[in-house]
Design an enzyme around this catalytic site. Structure first.
Site, PDB file in Angstrom:
ATOM      1  N   HIS A  64      -4.539   6.192  -0.717  1.00 38.59           N
ATOM      2  CA  HIS A  64      -5.165   5.955   0.584  1.00 38.59           C
ATOM      3  C   HIS A  64      -4.171   6.124   1.733  1.00 38.59           C
ATOM      4  CE1 HIS A  64      -9.023   5.001   2.132  1.00 38.59           C
ATOM      5  NE2 HIS A  64      -8.867   3.713   2.364  1.00 38.59           N
ATOM      6  N   TYR A  76       0.813  -1.219   0.000  1.00 35.07           N
ATOM      7  CA  TYR A  76       0.000   0.000   0.000  1.00 35.07           C
ATOM      8  C   TYR A  76       0.847   1.270   0.000  1.00 35.07           C
ATOM      9  CZ  TYR A  76      -3.770  -3.219   1.121  1.00 35.07           C
ATOM     10  OH  TYR A  76      -4.671  -4.249   1.086  1.00 35.07           O
ATOM     11  N   ASN A 134      -9.869   0.504   7.751  1.00 30.49           N
ATOM     12  CA  ASN A 134     -11.245   0.380   8.233  1.00 30.49           C
ATOM     13  C   ASN A 134     -11.343   0.032   9.714  1.00 30.49           C
ATOM     14  OD1 ASN A 134     -11.724   0.806   5.547  1.00 30.49           O
ATOM     15  ND2 ASN A 134     -12.617  -1.197   5.157  1.00 30.49           N
ATOM     16  N   ASN A 151     -13.705   5.551   5.371  1.00 28.21           N
ATOM     17  CA  ASN A 151     -13.952   4.454   6.312  1.00 28.21           C
ATOM     18  C   ASN A 151     -13.046   4.467   7.537  1.00 28.21           C
ATOM     19  OD1 ASN A 151     -16.181   3.362   5.009  1.00 28.21           O
ATOM     20  ND2 ASN A 151     -14.895   2.193   3.605  1.00 28.21           N
TER      21      ASN A 151
END
Length: 190
Positions: free
Chosen positions: A19, A14, A66, A112
């Site tokens: 994000h 990631y 999340n 989220n």
């Protein structure tokens, strides 16, 4: 003492994704002060810096986005931080790329990580800094493929400048409070 929480996902795959811009924000600030991250008392990494007499604990939750609320609550409990002491930094695909938006409170707005923090704290009453990642049209692969996608070269150039200004905004929040920071940094980065 201020708790500055940058949201992201912990795995290397990631890294450099839209994000994870919250992680990049706290990493940039830690690097500017030469502060290393180490394991916190919970599922998070923490770096400590001091600026103009104010101690800042820079936090990277090691939970998935999340589930960020678990790490935030653990960090708040260990460091005895109040909601008024925290600033959560996250991406916002509804803001133009390179735009900063500070708020003293508010809804998750579809993010989220913020949603889970709000649920975990039982309150929307905490400051947040949203960094625009610039969704201009609905992506072919869906929203998750967009936010989990890597920055293009042009986007990276914009984000590098944005992170410099973001560092200034975080320090302003820590020293002068959210209202002052909002008045100075709620605009596109030029």
């Amino acid at each position: 003492m201020k708790l500055i929480i940058g949201l992201g996902n912990p795995e290397a795959r990631y890294s450099n994704t839209r994000h994870n811009i919250g992680f990049e924000a706290v990493e940039a600030l830690a690097a500017a002060f030469g502060a290393p991250f180490s394991k916190g008392k919970g599922k998070y990494l923490v770096a400590k810096i001091r600026h103009r007499g104010e101690q800042l604990m820079l936090v990277k939750p090691m939970t998935y986005m999340n589930l960020s609320g678990h790490a935030v609550v653990a960090a708040m409990n260990f460091h005895k931080a109040l909601r008024s002491d925290i600033l959560v930094i996250c991406d916002d695909m509804n803001l133009p790329s390179g735009t900063l938006r500070l708020r003293s409170k508010g809804s998750a707005g579809g993010q989220n990580g913020l949603k889970h923090i709000i649920e975990s704290l039982g309150s929307e009453e905490f400051a947040r800094l949203r960094i625009g990642i610039g969704l201009e049209e609905k992506p072919q692969g869906g929203y998750s493929s967009f936010v989990l996608g890597k920055f293009s070269t042009d986007e990276r150039n914009v984000m590098n400048r944005t992170l410099e200004v973001c560092t200034e905004a975080i320090l302003d929040f820590a020293v002068n409070g959210i209202s002052h920071a909002m008045n100075h940094y709620n605009k596109p980065v030029s």
